[in-house]
Design an enzyme around this catalytic site. Structure first.
Site, PDB file in Angstrom:
ATOM      1  N   CYS A 103       0.976  -1.106  -0.047  1.00 42.89           N
ATOM      2  CA  CYS A 103      -0.059  -0.076   0.030  1.00 42.89           C
ATOM      3  C   CYS A 103       1.036   1.142   0.100  1.00 42.89           C
ATOM      4  O   CYS A 103       1.595   1.267   0.991  1.00 42.89           O
ATOM      5  CB  CYS A 103      -0.881   0.050   0.992  1.00 42.89           C
ATOM      6  SG  CYS A 103      -1.839   1.546   1.427  1.00 42.89           S
ATOM      7  N   CYS A 106      -0.343   4.301   2.545  1.00 38.37           N
ATOM      8  CA  CYS A 106      -0.491   3.822   3.950  1.00 38.37           C
ATOM      9  C   CYS A 106      -0.309   2.451   4.338  1.00 38.37           C
ATOM     10  O   CYS A 106       0.818   2.078   4.428  1.00 38.37           O
ATOM     11  CB  CYS A 106      -1.760   4.591   4.495  1.00 38.37           C
ATOM     12  SG  CYS A 106      -3.210   4.156   3.550  1.00 38.37           S
ATOM     13  N   SER A 107      -1.181   1.804   4.911  1.00 35.24           N
ATOM     14  CA  SER A 107      -1.092   0.317   5.258  1.00 35.24           C
ATOM     15  C   SER A 107      -2.118  -0.386   4.857  1.00 35.24           C
ATOM     16  O   SER A 107      -2.501  -1.481   5.557  1.00 35.24           O
ATOM     17  CB  SER A 107      -0.699   0.323   6.911  1.00 35.24           C
ATOM     18  OG  SER A 107      -1.670   1.063   7.446  1.00 35.24           O
ATOM     19  N   CYS A 108      -2.981  -0.002   3.979  1.00 37.00           N
ATOM     20  CA  CYS A 108      -4.027  -0.967   3.451  1.00 37.00           C
ATOM     21  C   CYS A 108      -3.645  -2.648   3.476  1.00 37.00           C
ATOM     22  O   CYS A 108      -2.720  -2.812   2.860  1.00 37.00           O
ATOM     23  CB  CYS A 108      -4.783  -0.683   2.283  1.00 37.00           C
ATOM     24  SG  CYS A 108      -5.509   1.151   2.177  1.00 37.00           S
TER      25      CYS A 108
HETATM   26 FE    FE Z   1      -3.798   2.390   2.434  1.00 39.64          FE
END
Ligand code: FE
Length: 208
Positions: A103, A106-108
């Site tokens: 991602c 971000c951190s999906c």
């Molecule tokens: Fe994300």
């Protein structure tokens, strides 16, 4: 609740931190126990769901077809669904293609099948570099992808979450579905690793 493809709002993170500090201060929770809990969801419990999906796909060709055609509903057949997994796409590794997931913003991450994202997945260097130099990054995970295999990098977002379907290791024809699931590592479902071979001990995952 829609995930807006951003970090959790700062006020929420601050409130969580404040509650944690208070609980620790009052002696109600042990910080080591909290770390243990996070480790459980990040490394041990969370990814076992995805491992069951992969093992089913390895042993049931009709399921594999459904999984590749509609990841969300095929994963839900095994009971895994919910937040951060509403729109799942399953990427099949083959002799010609190796898929890896990131991602970049971000951190999906697909919570229902993999649990919580590992720290390196959320790190800025991984997010930036795996797009620009995926083979170099994979090598740091101990994964050398042969030149003739195309590396495809997939960017998760608020709408779509990805699960890599790794190739079934050779020499596993005699194994049961449950035994196969034991070979499926978290990193193999992100694309930064391969499943274990039979008899290969479970080692640490992530970059070296
Ligand atoms: Fe994300």
């Amino acid at each position: 609740m829609a995930h807006a493809h951003t970090e959790p709002p700062a006020p929420v993170a601050l409130r969580v931190k404040a509650i944690e500090s208070l609980l620790v201060e009052k002696g109600l929770v042990d910080p080591a126990a909290l770390d243990e809990l996070v480790d459980l969801f990040e490394n041990r419990l969370g990814p076992r769901n995805g491992a069951r999906v992969v093992a089913r796909a390895w042993t049931d060709p009709a399921y594999r077809q459904r999984l590749l055609a509609d990841g969300t509903s095929a994963i839900a057949e095994l009971g895994f669904s919910g937040a951060q997994g509403e729109h799942m796409i399953v990427l099949e590794n083959t002799d010609r293609v190796h898929n890896v997931v990131v991602c970049t913003l971000c951190s999906c991450y697909p919570w229902p099948v993999l649990g919580l994202p590992p720290v390196w997945y959320k790190s800025a260097p991984y997010r930036a570099r795996v797009v620009m130099e995926p083979r170099a990054v994979l090598a740091e995970f101990g994964l050398e992808v042969p030149d003739e295999v195309e590396v495809r990098v997939w960017d998760s977002n608020a709408e779509l979450r990805y699960l890599v379907l790794p190739q079934r290791p050779p020499g596993t024809e005699h194994l049961s579905e449950a035994e196969l699931a034991e070979l499926v590592t978290r990193d193999s479902m992100i694309g930064t690793g391969q499943p274990r071979r039979p008899g290969q001990a479970a080692g640490a995952e992530g970059p070296a």
